[in-house]
Design a protein around this motif. Structure first.
Motif, PDB file in Angstrom:
ATOM      1  N   PHE A 256      52.804  64.563  61.092  1.00 34.79           N
ATOM      2  CA  PHE A 256      52.368  65.927  61.351  1.00 34.79           C
ATOM      3  C   PHE A 256      52.270  66.188  62.843  1.00 34.79           C
ATOM      4  CE2 PHE A 256      48.949  68.947  62.297  1.00 34.79           C
ATOM      5  CZ  PHE A 256      49.560  70.094  61.799  1.00 34.79           C
ATOM      6  N   TRP A 257      51.746  65.224  63.603  1.00 31.74           N
ATOM      7  CA  TRP A 257      51.617  65.475  65.033  1.00 31.74           C
ATOM      8  C   TRP A 257      52.956  65.480  65.750  1.00 31.74           C
ATOM      9  CZ3 TRP A 257      48.362  68.350  67.067  1.00 31.74           C
ATOM     10  CH2 TRP A 257      47.119  68.499  66.453  1.00 31.74           C
ATOM     11  N   TYR A 258      53.934  64.786  65.178  1.00 25.91           N
ATOM     12  CA  TYR A 258      55.292  64.941  65.700  1.00 25.91           C
ATOM     13  C   TYR A 258      55.764  66.380  65.471  1.00 25.91           C
ATOM     14  CZ  TYR A 258      60.369  64.782  65.767  1.00 25.91           C
ATOM     15  OH  TYR A 258      61.686  65.065  66.008  1.00 25.91           O
ATOM     16  N   ARG A 259      55.447  66.923  64.295  1.00 22.29           N
ATOM     17  CA  ARG A 259      55.864  68.292  63.960  1.00 22.29           C
ATOM     18  C   ARG A 259      55.152  69.329  64.841  1.00 22.29           C
ATOM     19  NH1 ARG A 259      60.272  68.501  62.490  1.00 22.29           N
ATOM     20  NH2 ARG A 259      59.936  70.630  61.759  1.00 22.29           N
ATOM     21  N   ILE A 260      53.853  69.174  65.040  1.00 21.75           N
ATOM     22  CA  ILE A 260      53.126  70.189  65.819  1.00 21.75           C
ATOM     23  C   ILE A 260      53.577  70.161  67.278  1.00 21.75           C
ATOM     24  CG2 ILE A 260      51.083  68.832  66.469  1.00 21.75           C
ATOM     25  CD1 ILE A 260      49.376  71.246  65.932  1.00 21.75           C
ATOM     26  N   LYS A 261      53.877  68.986  67.798  1.00 26.18           N
ATOM     27  CA  LYS A 261      54.372  68.904  69.175  1.00 26.18           C
ATOM     28  C   LYS A 261      55.749  69.538  69.289  1.00 26.18           C
ATOM     29  CE  LYS A 261      51.633  64.898  70.532  1.00 26.18           C
ATOM     30  NZ  LYS A 261      51.637  63.464  70.878  1.00 26.18           N
ATOM     31  N   HIS A 262      56.545  69.378  68.248  1.00 23.46           N
ATOM     32  CA  HIS A 262      57.864  70.029  68.219  1.00 23.46           C
ATOM     33  C   HIS A 262      57.717  71.546  68.290  1.00 23.46           C
ATOM     34  CE1 HIS A 262      61.841  71.300  66.902  1.00 23.46           C
ATOM     35  NE2 HIS A 262      61.271  71.940  65.895  1.00 23.46           N
ATOM     36  N   TRP A 263      56.815  72.107  67.477  1.00 20.96           N
ATOM     37  CA  TRP A 263      56.654  73.562  67.462  1.00 20.96           C
ATOM     38  C   TRP A 263      55.981  74.064  68.739  1.00 20.96           C
ATOM     39  CZ3 TRP A 263      60.096  75.304  64.636  1.00 20.96           C
ATOM     40  CH2 TRP A 263      60.376  74.792  63.376  1.00 20.96           C
ATOM     41  N   ALA A 264      55.167  73.229  69.363  1.00 22.44           N
ATOM     42  CA  ALA A 264      54.584  73.619  70.658  1.00 22.44           C
ATOM     43  C   ALA A 264      55.678  73.761  71.715  1.00 22.44           C
ATOM     44  CB  ALA A 264      53.550  72.590  71.092  1.00 22.44           C
ATOM     45  N   ARG A 265      56.653  72.843  71.684  1.00 17.76           N
ATOM     46  CA  ARG A 265      57.782  72.953  72.621  1.00 17.76           C
ATOM     47  C   ARG A 265      58.584  74.209  72.353  1.00 17.76           C
ATOM     48  NH1 ARG A 265      58.106  67.317  71.671  1.00 17.76           N
ATOM     49  NH2 ARG A 265      59.748  67.648  70.109  1.00 17.76           N
ATOM     50  N   VAL A 266      58.819  74.491  71.060  1.00 14.97           N
ATOM     51  CA  VAL A 266      59.558  75.695  70.691  1.00 14.97           C
ATOM     52  C   VAL A 266      58.822  76.943  71.184  1.00 14.97           C
ATOM     53  CG1 VAL A 266      60.334  77.118  68.739  1.00 14.97           C
ATOM     54  CG2 VAL A 266      60.667  74.631  68.681  1.00 14.97           C
ATOM     55  N   ALA A 267      57.495  76.925  71.085  1.00 13.98           N
ATOM     56  CA  ALA A 267      56.675  78.079  71.486  1.00 13.98           C
ATOM     57  C   ALA A 267      56.479  78.154  72.996  1.00 13.98           C
ATOM     58  CB  ALA A 267      55.310  78.016  70.787  1.00 13.98           C
ATOM     59  N   GLY A 268      56.927  77.134  73.726  1.00 13.76           N
ATOM     60  CA  GLY A 268      56.776  77.137  75.178  1.00 13.76           C
ATOM     61  C   GLY A 268      55.369  76.794  75.644  1.00 13.76           C
ATOM     62  N   ILE A 269      54.613  76.075  74.811  1.00 14.39           N
ATOM     63  CA  ILE A 269      53.245  75.682  75.174  1.00 14.39           C
ATOM     64  C   ILE A 269      53.300  74.329  75.877  1.00 14.39           C
ATOM     65  CG2 ILE A 269      50.962  75.052  74.279  1.00 14.39           C
ATOM     66  CD1 ILE A 269      51.549  76.955  71.914  1.00 14.39           C
ATOM     67  N   GLU A 270      52.878  74.298  77.118  1.00 15.28           N
ATOM     68  CA  GLU A 270      52.962  73.075  77.916  1.00 15.28           C
ATOM     69  C   GLU A 270      51.633  72.338  78.013  1.00 15.28           C
ATOM     70  OE1 GLU A 270      54.615  74.198  81.656  1.00 15.28           O
ATOM     71  OE2 GLU A 270      56.578  74.722  80.811  1.00 15.28           O
ATOM     72  N   LYS A 271      50.578  72.898  77.443  1.00 21.02           N
ATOM     73  CA  LYS A 271      49.276  72.224  77.471  1.00 21.02           C
ATOM     74  C   LYS A 271      49.330  70.960  76.606  1.00 21.02           C
ATOM     75  CE  LYS A 271      46.809  76.590  78.026  1.00 21.02           C
ATOM     76  NZ  LYS A 271      45.889  77.562  77.428  1.00 21.02           N
ATOM     77  N   PRO A 272      48.632  69.899  77.034  1.00 22.05           N
ATOM     78  CA  PRO A 272      48.635  68.678  76.212  1.00 22.05           C
ATOM     79  C   PRO A 272      47.939  68.908  74.879  1.00 22.05           C
ATOM     80  CG  PRO A 272      47.027  68.503  77.994  1.00 22.05           C
ATOM     81  CD  PRO A 272      47.807  69.754  78.247  1.00 22.05           C
ATOM     82  N   LEU A 273      48.531  68.383  73.825  1.00 21.14           N
ATOM     83  CA  LEU A 273      47.952  68.529  72.491  1.00 21.14           C
ATOM     84  C   LEU A 273      47.293  67.224  72.074  1.00 21.14           C
ATOM     85  CD1 LEU A 273      50.759  70.453  70.565  1.00 21.14           C
ATOM     86  CD2 LEU A 273      48.740  71.376  71.662  1.00 21.14           C
ATOM     87  N   SER A 274      46.118  67.324  71.492  1.00 18.47           N
ATOM     88  CA  SER A 274      45.437  66.167  70.927  1.00 18.47           C
ATOM     89  C   SER A 274      45.393  66.351  69.415  1.00 18.47           C
ATOM     90  CB  SER A 274      44.011  66.064  71.479  1.00 18.47           C
ATOM     91  OG  SER A 274      43.184  67.028  70.853  1.00 18.47           O
ATOM     92  N   PRO A 275      44.993  65.298  68.662  1.00 18.03           N
ATOM     93  CA  PRO A 275      44.901  65.455  67.211  1.00 18.03           C
ATOM     94  C   PRO A 275      43.930  66.548  66.757  1.00 18.03           C
ATOM     95  CG  PRO A 275      44.936  63.154  67.782  1.00 18.03           C
ATOM     96  CD  PRO A 275      44.836  63.902  69.073  1.00 18.03           C
ATOM     97  N   HIS A 276      43.070  67.033  67.661  1.00 19.64           N
ATOM     98  CA  HIS A 276      42.080  68.034  67.271  1.00 19.64           C
ATOM     99  C   HIS A 276      42.325  69.399  67.909  1.00 19.64           C
ATOM    100  CE1 HIS A 276      39.675  65.671  64.716  1.00 19.64           C
ATOM    101  NE2 HIS A 276      38.907  65.076  65.602  1.00 19.64           N
TER     102      HIS A 276
END
Length: 302
Positions: free
Chosen positions: A228-248
């Motif tokens: 799931f966290w691989y997926r959310i990081k993928h969609w963050a890149r698609v959305a242009g979000i550069e902030k670091p993502l944590s599990p929470h």
């Protein structure tokens, strides 16, 4: 790497088994405790002590000093001490020791860290990123909507089964830490995307394989938290979000945005499944920091 002695290994396993029986210890927490206790036991063995029940307070202090010199974080050391305290309380209860070597040893002072925050516009961009015409994209869209609408932990999300959802009443039954259940409202948006995904694309992912998992992987089994966290990081890149993502990340956003919009702290505590209100109070600090930033930016005398 040298194996632990049979007596030490048995002591650790017996303690972890008791935690599982008494508190429903999650697998991740169990593995973390096992690593901490094993590391401590191996360090002791290198110092010539092969019996966990013969440890003195001085040896514990020497181990803490070694961790400090090895640049372990104060947060990981605090977690280790919590683990050791629990272990030696258990040994006292079982009459395996007569004195607790942790007596009088205090936790290191921890810096109060605020969660990395996604703004409401960041969240909107993230939720809009998946391609909902695709089975995987629609599944991910439903997962992201549910995660943000309910403030779930990632493990709670990936372990959801169909009987835990009640789309008609708009609630989800969540199995949290320590196997504690709570009911969380879905909200109209999350309920809409869940129903659309379940009725149109979930069967495509399962490919006729039987499963009650709400969110199966492309192999037809329940998704792992790592996937799931691989997926959310993928969609963050698609959305242009550069902030670091944590599990929470989305859980933090859920709580902070609720408080920013006037939600009562105790309600947020119940929704998050926190047993202690002090754990939830960190989000008031996030909201205050945000207000101070806005005041400084927009007030003529800021």
């Amino acid at each position: 790497m040298k194996a632990l002695s049979h007596s030490v290994d048995s002591s650790i396993r017996l303690y972890l088994d008791s935690l599982w029986l008494e508190k429903g210890l999650a697998d991740n927490t169990r593995q973390s405790y096992q690593r901490d206790l094993t590391h401590f036991a191996r360090w002791l063995d290198e110092q010539g002590e092969d019996d966990l029940n013969a440890v003195t307070g001085q040896q514990v202090m020497a181990y803490l000093a070694w961790r400090h010199s090895a640049n372990y974080s104060s947060r990981s050391t605090a977690r280790l001490l919590s683990c050791l305290r629990g272990f030696y309380r258990f040994q006292l209860r079982e009459n395996a020791i007569s004195e607790n070597p942790l007596a009088g040893i205090e936790n290191p002072k921890l810096p109060r860290s605020l969660p990395k925050l996604l703004t409401e516009s960041d969240v909107e961009a993230l939720l809009s990123a998946p391609d909902v015409d695709d089975a995987v994209g629609l599944r991910d869209k439903a997962m992201l909507e549910l995660l943000y609408a309910c403030g779930l932990r990632v493990t709670e999300l990936t372990q959801l089964t169909l009987p835990m959802l009640n789309l008609r009443q708009g609630v989800v039954r969540v199995l949290g830490k320590g196997s504690k259940e709570r009911l969380v409202p879905l909200g109209e948006e999350a309920a809409y995307w869940l129903e659309r995904y379940i009725t149109s694309k979930r069967s495509e992912l399962l490919a006729a394989r039987p499963s009650e998992a709400v969110f199966p992987s492309t192999r037809g089994v329940a998704m792992t938290r790592q996937t799931f966290w691989y997926r959310i990081k993928h969609w963050a890149r698609v959305a242009g979000i550069e902030k670091p993502l944590s599990p929470h990340t989305l859980r933090h956003a859920f709580a902070t945005h609720l408080i920013n919009h006037g939600a009562d702290l105790r309600v947020v505590q119940l929704l998050l499944g926190h047993s202690d209100l002090s754990t939830t109070q960190i989000y008031t600090h996030v909201a205050q920091a945000r207000m101070q930033s806005l005041h400084k930016m927009h007030h003529p005398r800021g």
